[in-house]
Design a protein around this motif. Structure first.
Motif, mmCIF file in Angstrom:
data_model
loop_
_atom_site.group_PDB
_atom_site.id
_atom_site.type_symbol
_atom_site.label_atom_id
_atom_site.label_comp_id
_atom_site.label_asym_id
_atom_site.label_seq_id
_atom_site.Cartn_x
_atom_site.Cartn_y
_atom_site.Cartn_z
ATOM 1 N N ASN A 1 0.187 -1.183 -0.151
ATOM 2 C CA ASN A 1 -0.004 -0.115 -0.223
ATOM 3 C C ASN A 1 0.330 1.471 0.090
ATOM 4 O O ASN A 1 2.308 1.239 -0.046
ATOM 5 C CB ASN A 1 -1.370 -0.321 1.085
ATOM 6 C CG ASN A 1 0.260 -0.250 2.362
ATOM 7 O OD1 ASN A 1 0.489 0.741 2.929
ATOM 8 N ND2 ASN A 1 -0.843 -1.114 3.383
ATOM 9 N N LEU A 2 -0.105 2.133 0.094
ATOM 10 C CA LEU A 2 0.485 3.561 -0.007
ATOM 11 C C LEU A 2 2.198 4.141 1.351
ATOM 12 O O LEU A 2 2.910 4.855 1.332
ATOM 13 C CB LEU A 2 0.185 4.334 -0.354
ATOM 14 C CG LEU A 2 -0.882 5.016 0.458
ATOM 15 C CD1 LEU A 2 -0.590 5.843 1.566
ATOM 16 C CD2 LEU A 2 -2.243 5.511 0.010
ATOM 17 N N ALA B 1 0.423 10.749 -2.397
ATOM 18 C CA ALA B 1 -0.044 9.813 -2.968
ATOM 19 C C ALA B 1 -1.522 9.990 -2.432
ATOM 20 O O ALA B 1 -2.682 9.437 -3.086
ATOM 21 C CB ALA B 1 1.010 8.398 -2.441
ATOM 22 N N ARG B 2 -1.740 10.749 -1.737
ATOM 23 C CA ARG B 2 -3.196 11.193 -1.303
ATOM 24 C C ARG B 2 -3.741 12.165 -2.201
ATOM 25 O O ARG B 2 -5.373 12.500 -1.638
ATOM 26 C CB ARG B 2 -3.391 11.290 0.272
ATOM 27 C CG ARG B 2 -3.546 10.573 1.001
ATOM 28 C CD ARG B 2 -2.952 10.570 2.441
ATOM 29 N NE ARG B 2 -3.476 9.509 3.721
ATOM 30 C CZ ARG B 2 -3.142 9.323 4.617
ATOM 31 N NH1 ARG B 2 -2.487 10.803 5.372
ATOM 32 N NH2 ARG B 2 -3.575 8.558 5.931
ATOM 33 N N THR C 1 -7.635 7.862 -3.469
ATOM 34 C CA THR C 1 -6.204 8.419 -3.453
ATOM 35 C C THR C 1 -5.120 7.653 -4.897
ATOM 36 O O THR C 1 -6.723 7.387 -5.502
ATOM 37 C CB THR C 1 -5.253 7.861 -2.461
ATOM 38 O OG1 THR C 1 -5.967 6.621 -2.480
ATOM 39 C CG2 THR C 1 -6.484 8.439 -0.947
ATOM 40 N N GLU D 1 -4.051 4.994 -4.747
ATOM 41 C CA GLU D 1 -3.705 3.321 -3.978
ATOM 42 C C GLU D 1 -4.389 3.317 -5.016
ATOM 43 O O GLU D 1 -5.503 3.617 -5.321
ATOM 44 C CB GLU D 1 -4.606 3.813 -2.507
ATOM 45 C CG GLU D 1 -4.236 2.428 -2.051
ATOM 46 C CD GLU D 1 -3.380 1.934 -0.893
ATOM 47 O OE1 GLU D 1 -1.784 1.836 -1.715
ATOM 48 O OE2 GLU D 1 -3.038 2.441 -0.261
ATOM 49 N N CYS E 1 5.432 9.427 -7.660
ATOM 50 C CA CYS E 1 4.039 9.062 -8.271
ATOM 51 C C CYS E 1 3.560 9.292 -9.954
ATOM 52 O O CYS E 1 2.483 8.277 -10.297
ATOM 53 C CB CYS E 1 2.642 10.251 -7.226
ATOM 54 S SG CYS E 1 2.567 9.631 -5.462
ATOM 55 N N SER F 1 -7.479 -5.064 -5.692
ATOM 56 C CA SER F 1 -6.760 -5.120 -4.740
ATOM 57 C C SER F 1 -6.663 -5.756 -3.576
ATOM 58 O O SER F 1 -6.217 -6.293 -2.360
ATOM 59 C CB SER F 1 -6.927 -3.639 -4.326
ATOM 60 O OG SER F 1 -8.163 -3.466 -3.280
ATOM 61 N N TYR G 1 -6.853 -2.041 7.038
ATOM 62 C CA TYR G 1 -6.152 -0.621 5.767
ATOM 63 C C TYR G 1 -7.750 0.021 6.781
ATOM 64 O O TYR G 1 -6.737 2.178 6.996
ATOM 65 C CB TYR G 1 -7.049 -0.798 3.801
ATOM 66 C CG TYR G 1 -6.802 0.190 3.207
ATOM 67 C CD1 TYR G 1 -5.465 0.292 2.987
ATOM 68 C CD2 TYR G 1 -7.500 1.537 2.990
ATOM 69 C CE1 TYR G 1 -4.732 1.085 2.297
ATOM 70 C CE2 TYR G 1 -6.965 2.251 2.230
ATOM 71 C CZ TYR G 1 -5.733 2.627 2.074
ATOM 72 O OH TYR G 1 -4.644 3.672 0.938
ATOM 73 N N ALA H 1 -4.520 -1.711 -1.725
ATOM 74 C CA ALA H 1 -3.476 -2.277 -2.239
ATOM 75 C C ALA H 1 -3.289 -1.652 -3.704
ATOM 76 O O ALA H 1 -4.413 -0.999 -3.949
ATOM 77 C CB ALA H 1 -3.215 -3.056 -1.560
ATOM 78 N N ASN H 2 -1.707 -2.536 -4.207
ATOM 79 C CA ASN H 2 -1.380 -2.176 -5.610
ATOM 80 C C ASN H 2 -1.262 -3.293 -6.296
ATOM 81 O O ASN H 2 -0.410 -3.678 -5.632
ATOM 82 C CB ASN H 2 -0.722 -0.972 -5.718
ATOM 83 C CG ASN H 2 -0.946 0.948 -4.825
ATOM 84 O OD1 ASN H 2 -0.944 1.199 -5.613
ATOM 85 N ND2 ASN H 2 -0.472 0.951 -3.489
#
Length: 329
Positions: free
Chosen positions: A114-115, A137-138, A152, A154, A174, A202, A239, A276-277
């Motif tokens: 995650n970020l 990243a937000r 975000t 994310e 980013c 995710s 999360y 998550a990514n």
């Protein structure tokens, strides 16, 4: 005789000059402490490179660099960012630039991070503070054209290995990561809703440890969504706890009970955005789920990372009991 004597004097002077030149060009020099970074942009001429290196204290004089250029004509100098951490001679400096000994950080981002974790990895490398990356990243602006609902970045910080110059900023990272996501997404040639797909992917990424199970896990979530059942996905509670800075490494009952939009134990449907990514395999699984009527899954207690899948609550409860017995053993 006079002419011979003059020629002799000139020869000696020439040898002395050559010797001094060789000494000077081979002598290490540094007018900096610890380390210094020098960026040589594309299209920079030799003279401009010499000036940049002199200003940074890497070489004593621009003429030293230009002289090496004359002696080593035919070699192409490479643009890029160079790190100098110790004294080096003009010959060594020139050789590094001719070889393209460019400095970069190698940031490895595995699938499912995650970020917050990406920010921590960047900080550990020495790029910039994790908090600066999290703040960048937000801000979802870089992805809003693809996903207007993205809260975000994310989910769109695509997992990969990134080679980054010392001058990389959180915003630059980013941009690189969302740019890589765009390449992957467009390569799939799908008309699917990007927000829902990546959010589901995710969840699949966080739950699915075995590649062959990811399409099945995606199908379970899709089946539950179709029936209006809550997803009851543990990673979403983690999360949610991360977002309010309450996660301490394990899930507590208070996490399951937390009234938070990302907590799928409290809310039906997908969470507001990815948790998550995900990598390509999980995105594909979300796009092409398995053909199954399963509604439940629980980890097997054998340590394989695999799950038991069931389409009824009785079978699921028995699998949960087996899992708990296995943990006790």
């Amino acid at each position: 005789m006079k002419s011979l004597r003059a020629l002799g004097v000139l020869a000696v002077a020439g040898l002395a000059a050559a010797g001094y030149g060789a000494y000077r060009l081979g002598r290490p020099y540094a007018a900096f402490r610890d380390e210094v970074f020098v960026v040589l942009p594309r299209g920079t001429g030799t003279g401009a490179m010499a000036d940049l290196l002199t200003k940074a204290g890497v070489i004593r004089s621009r003429w030293d660099f230009l002289l090496v250029r004359v002696l080593e004509r035919g070699r192409t100098l490479q643009a890029g960012e160079y790190r100098f951490a110790r004294p080096a001679s003009p010959v060594e400096v020139y050789g590094r630039i001719a070889r393209g000994d460019i400095f970069y950080y190698e940031l490895v981002v595995p699938e499912g991070k995650n970020l917050f974790e990406i920010g921590a990895a960047a900080e550990e490398l020495g790029l910039f503070p994790a908090a600066d990356f999290v703040a960048a990243a937000r801000k979802p602006g870089l992805i809003r054209d693809l996903d207007p609902k993205a809260p975000t970045l994310e989910g769109y910080l695509f997992p990969d290995t990134y080679r980054l110059p010392h001058s990389t900023t959180p915003e630059g990272l980013c941009r690189a990561m969302t740019g890589r996501f765009r390449e992957v997404w467009h390569g799939l040639k799908t008309q699917a809703n990007v927000h829902d797909t990546v959010t589901l992917a995710s969840l699949v990424e966080k739950e699915g440890k075995l590649p062959e199970e990811r399409p099945v896990i995606a199908a379970v979530f899709r089946n539950r969504l179709r029936l209006g059942m809550k997803l009851d996905c543990d990673p979403t509670t983690v999360y949610a706890a991360l977002l309010v800075d309450h996660y301490r490494g394990v899930i507590h009952q208070s996490d399951l009970d937390r009234a938070h939009p990302y907590n799928t134990y409290r809310n039906a449907g997908l969470p507001p955005g990815p948790i998550a990514n995900p990598g390509l395999a999980s995105i594909r699984a979300a796009l092409e789920p398995a053909d199954t009527d399963a509604l439940y899954f629980v980890a097997r207690p054998d340590g394989s990372g695999g799950h038991s899948f069931h389409n009824n609550i009785a079978g699921h409860q028995e699998a949960v009991a087996r899992y708990r017995r296995g943990l006790r053993k």
